[in-house]
Design a protein around this motif. Sequence first.
Motif, PDB file in Angstrom:
ATOM      1  N   ASP A   5     -21.697 -15.396   2.259  1.00 23.34           N
ATOM      2  CA  ASP A   5     -22.230 -14.705   1.082  1.00 23.34           C
ATOM      3  C   ASP A   5     -21.183 -13.863   0.360  1.00 23.34           C
ATOM      4  OD1 ASP A   5     -21.877 -12.539   2.777  1.00 23.34           O
ATOM      5  OD2 ASP A   5     -23.999 -12.012   2.906  1.00 23.34           O
ATOM      6  N   GLU A   6     -19.956 -13.872   0.877  1.00 20.74           N
ATOM      7  CA  GLU A   6     -18.811 -13.169   0.294  1.00 20.74           C
ATOM      8  C   GLU A   6     -19.030 -11.661   0.194  1.00 20.74           C
ATOM      9  OE1 GLU A   6     -17.921 -15.278  -3.332  1.00 20.74           O
ATOM     10  OE2 GLU A   6     -17.103 -16.999  -2.245  1.00 20.74           O
ATOM     11  N   LYS A   7     -19.850 -11.123   1.097  1.00 18.36           N
ATOM     12  CA  LYS A   7     -20.098  -9.680   1.129  1.00 18.36           C
ATOM     13  C   LYS A   7     -19.131  -8.947   2.057  1.00 18.36           C
ATOM     14  CE  LYS A   7     -23.806  -9.531  -1.525  1.00 18.36           C
ATOM     15  NZ  LYS A   7     -23.796  -8.805  -2.830  1.00 18.36           N
ATOM     16  N   LYS A   8     -18.600  -9.655   3.030  1.00 18.46           N
ATOM     17  CA  LYS A   8     -17.662  -9.043   3.971  1.00 18.46           C
ATOM     18  C   LYS A   8     -16.407  -9.893   4.102  1.00 18.46           C
ATOM     19  CE  LYS A   8     -21.139  -6.626   6.753  1.00 18.46           C
ATOM     20  NZ  LYS A   8     -20.803  -5.301   6.195  1.00 18.46           N
ATOM     21  N   VAL A   9     -15.323  -9.211   4.417  1.00 19.01           N
ATOM     22  CA  VAL A   9     -14.034  -9.852   4.635  1.00 19.01           C
ATOM     23  C   VAL A   9     -13.546  -9.466   6.034  1.00 19.01           C
ATOM     24  CG1 VAL A   9     -11.602  -9.910   3.930  1.00 19.01           C
ATOM     25  CG2 VAL A   9     -13.402  -9.855   2.190  1.00 19.01           C
ATOM     26  N   TYR A  10     -13.041 -10.440   6.756  1.00 18.31           N
ATOM     27  CA  TYR A  10     -12.387 -10.187   8.041  1.00 18.31           C
ATOM     28  C   TYR A  10     -10.912 -10.514   7.855  1.00 18.31           C
ATOM     29  CZ  TYR A  10     -17.082  -9.765   9.739  1.00 18.31           C
ATOM     30  OH  TYR A  10     -18.381  -9.335   9.908  1.00 18.31           O
ATOM     31  N   PHE A  11     -10.050  -9.593   8.288  1.00 21.68           N
ATOM     32  CA  PHE A  11      -8.626  -9.786   8.000  1.00 21.68           C
ATOM     33  C   PHE A  11      -7.746  -9.292   9.135  1.00 21.68           C
ATOM     34  CE2 PHE A  11      -9.671  -5.572   6.428  1.00 21.68           C
ATOM     35  CZ  PHE A  11      -8.550  -4.787   6.665  1.00 21.68           C
ATOM     36  N   GLN A  12      -6.575  -9.924   9.234  1.00 16.61           N
ATOM     37  CA  GLN A  12      -5.549  -9.518  10.177  1.00 16.61           C
ATOM     38  C   GLN A  12      -4.475  -8.729   9.435  1.00 16.61           C
ATOM     39  OE1 GLN A  12      -4.927 -13.630  11.217  1.00 16.61           O
ATOM     40  NE2 GLN A  12      -5.659 -13.327  13.302  1.00 16.61           N
ATOM     41  N   VAL A  13      -3.803  -7.846  10.145  1.00 15.08           N
ATOM     42  CA  VAL A  13      -2.679  -7.107   9.567  1.00 15.08           C
ATOM     43  C   VAL A  13      -1.475  -7.252  10.489  1.00 15.08           C
ATOM     44  CG1 VAL A  13      -4.137  -5.438   8.353  1.00 15.08           C
ATOM     45  CG2 VAL A  13      -3.338  -4.919  10.675  1.00 15.08           C
ATOM     46  N   SER A  14      -0.316  -6.964   9.950  1.00 14.69           N
ATOM     47  CA  SER A  14       0.909  -7.046  10.746  1.00 14.69           C
ATOM     48  C   SER A  14       0.795  -6.193  12.006  1.00 14.69           C
ATOM     49  CB  SER A  14       2.103  -6.573   9.919  1.00 14.69           C
ATOM     50  OG  SER A  14       2.408  -7.478   8.887  1.00 14.69           O
ATOM     51  N   PHE A  15       1.314  -6.722  13.099  1.00 20.03           N
ATOM     52  CA  PHE A  15       1.480  -6.036  14.386  1.00 20.03           C
ATOM     53  C   PHE A  15       0.185  -5.825  15.184  1.00 20.03           C
ATOM     54  CE2 PHE A  15       4.793  -4.143  11.532  1.00 20.03           C
ATOM     55  CZ  PHE A  15       5.875  -4.851  12.046  1.00 20.03           C
ATOM     56  N   LEU A  16      -0.972  -6.195  14.643  1.00 18.49           N
ATOM     57  CA  LEU A  16      -2.234  -5.921  15.329  1.00 18.49           C
ATOM     58  C   LEU A  16      -2.715  -7.132  16.125  1.00 18.49           C
ATOM     59  CD1 LEU A  16      -4.769  -4.111  15.805  1.00 18.49           C
ATOM     60  CD2 LEU A  16      -5.742  -5.183  13.749  1.00 18.49           C
TER      61      LEU A  16
ATOM     62  N   VAL B  95       7.177 -12.834  15.406  1.00 17.04           N
ATOM     63  CA  VAL B  95       7.559 -13.678  14.275  1.00 17.04           C
ATOM     64  C   VAL B  95       7.008 -13.135  12.960  1.00 17.04           C
ATOM     65  CG1 VAL B  95       7.408 -15.984  13.280  1.00 17.04           C
ATOM     66  CG2 VAL B  95       7.693 -15.707  15.745  1.00 17.04           C
ATOM     67  N   ASN B  96       7.912 -12.737  12.092  1.00 15.82           N
ATOM     68  CA  ASN B  96       7.544 -12.256  10.750  1.00 15.82           C
ATOM     69  C   ASN B  96       6.450 -11.186  10.807  1.00 15.82           C
ATOM     70  OD1 ASN B  96       9.380 -14.064   9.597  1.00 15.82           O
ATOM     71  ND2 ASN B  96       7.863 -15.703   9.563  1.00 15.82           N
ATOM     72  N   ASP B  97       6.576 -10.275  11.776  1.00 15.54           N
ATOM     73  CA  ASP B  97       5.646  -9.152  11.956  1.00 15.54           C
ATOM     74  C   ASP B  97       4.243  -9.595  12.351  1.00 15.54           C
ATOM     75  OD1 ASP B  97       7.800  -7.661  11.158  1.00 15.54           O
ATOM     76  OD2 ASP B  97       6.935  -6.957   9.277  1.00 15.54           O
ATOM     77  N   SER B  98       4.060 -10.856  12.729  1.00 14.89           N
ATOM     78  CA  SER B  98       2.728 -11.378  13.039  1.00 14.89           C
ATOM     79  C   SER B  98       2.445 -11.270  14.527  1.00 14.89           C
ATOM     80  CB  SER B  98       2.617 -12.850  12.627  1.00 14.89           C
ATOM     81  OG  SER B  98       2.910 -13.022  11.272  1.00 14.89           O
ATOM     82  N   ARG B  99       1.574 -10.349  14.929  1.00 15.90           N
ATOM     83  CA  ARG B  99       1.082 -10.385  16.314  1.00 15.90           C
ATOM     84  C   ARG B  99       0.021 -11.477  16.408  1.00 15.90           C
ATOM     85  NH1 ARG B  99       0.739  -6.647  20.820  1.00 15.90           N
ATOM     86  NH2 ARG B  99      -0.014  -7.932  22.535  1.00 15.90           N
ATOM     87  N   HIS B 100      -0.975 -11.426  15.528  1.00 14.61           N
ATOM     88  CA  HIS B 100      -1.975 -12.483  15.410  1.00 14.61           C
ATOM     89  C   HIS B 100      -1.980 -12.992  13.976  1.00 14.61           C
ATOM     90  CE1 HIS B 100      -4.626 -11.223  19.117  1.00 14.61           C
ATOM     91  NE2 HIS B 100      -3.370 -11.503  19.441  1.00 14.61           N
ATOM     92  N   HIS B 101      -1.915 -14.312  13.811  1.00 15.42           N
ATOM     93  CA  HIS B 101      -1.833 -14.903  12.464  1.00 15.42           C
ATOM     94  C   HIS B 101      -2.637 -16.194  12.446  1.00 15.42           C
ATOM     95  CE1 HIS B 101      -0.154 -16.838   8.885  1.00 15.42           C
ATOM     96  NE2 HIS B 101       0.310 -15.654   8.519  1.00 15.42           N
TER      97      HIS B 101
END
Length: 428
Positions: A278-289, A322-328
């Motif tokens: 429904d595009e009401k929420k976003v789930y996102f990853q950030v660098s190092f997390l 790799v490129n600051d990505s813990r989880h990507h």
Amino acid sequence: MPSPRTSGTRRLLGALAASLALVTASAGAGSASAPEPVSAAGPAASAGLREVMFVGNNWDGTADVIASRGDFHRIGRLNVIPDKEQRLREIRLNPIRLAYFLGVRSGPGEGHDQFVDDMYATPDGSSMVVSRPSFADVVSLDLRTGRVNWRFPVAGYRSDHMAVSPDGSTVAVSASTANTVHVLDIATGRELGSFKTGDKPHENVFTSDGLLWNMSIGEVTTALDAPWLDWSKGDRKITVVDARTFRTVRVIDMRDRLDAFGRGDLSDAVRPLVFTPDEKKVYFQVSFLNGFLEYDVDSDRVTRLKNLPGNPATDPDRTTWVNDSRHHGLSISPDGAKLCVAGTMDDYVTVVDRETLAQGPLVPASKPYWATVSGDGRSCVVSESGTDRVTAVDFATGQRVASVDVGDHPQRVRLARVPADWTGPAAG
């Protein structure tokens, strides 16, 4: 898994490349060239199309075409750099372009050239459109012949993630060193418009309300990875534009939202993200997390955080990630009930219940770098860049159901349609 960036020589090369980027960014931020017509478009696709998946093999410059469900067997392979020698000649004759080419190799390429980042099919299934970071361009390749239909050089010196509009008619591509996103006609390569972003635009996402979201991630190849040096990574923000006029309608500085959530320690470099149906929420990853966050679109705030297990074998030195990505890598099941997470530096994939945030089994995977959804919606499909294969994990059980070998360093995986009888370009 490829060796991390730990040697003094590679760090020096990365620093030199970053310095050159800061000094010459304005020179590279001018308008990109018009698309270069290379050959007439090939024959129209057969009346019947089949659903497949494109897998971009970044380091060897190929794209595998695999089944989109079942055993995910490989159907064929396309060379996405048929013009390699011509492009290399041009680069060697231009000192600035050569410096950036070598910078891509020593930085985000981990010592390798980046020949394919992202790829999509045209609506008629006749062509594959590919962004090629090391060549700073987007090309359309005829699936029957493997020849280039058109080529669009992006502004600056590196192309990155793409996205295709809901109707399949346009493709957006990030020009990462020019802080620009180009939007192209997918059939002709003609530029329809562009817009400016934060530093190092990365992921692009079209939404059903006629908007295009771009996430800028800043500098990810420097060794300035300590939390207190996060400010050195640049201007990172989400830029939301009208997908027809390309005018900015909203800018989201996730730094403010993370601070309000009480996590000022986290990077605000938004990496892969997914919207709920429904595009009401976003789930996102950030660098190092090692985990992900939940963002409520209407209230404009971060609402939840999910920390995922760390692998005891993961080097705690953040400069080796790799490129600051813990989880990507992140995908969501079609019903919105499950999230699938690629635990890149922790070498696993896991399915998470979206309501409770309870995680399922940690499925071993070697440097998984992307996650998407199978054609039947039953599986999460990840690219294992460390072992050159694609693996499917069942959303319902959280268990591995299939794996298939692909080319060198697979990254992006995208659903596509190709002619029903396609098995690869014709020889000769």
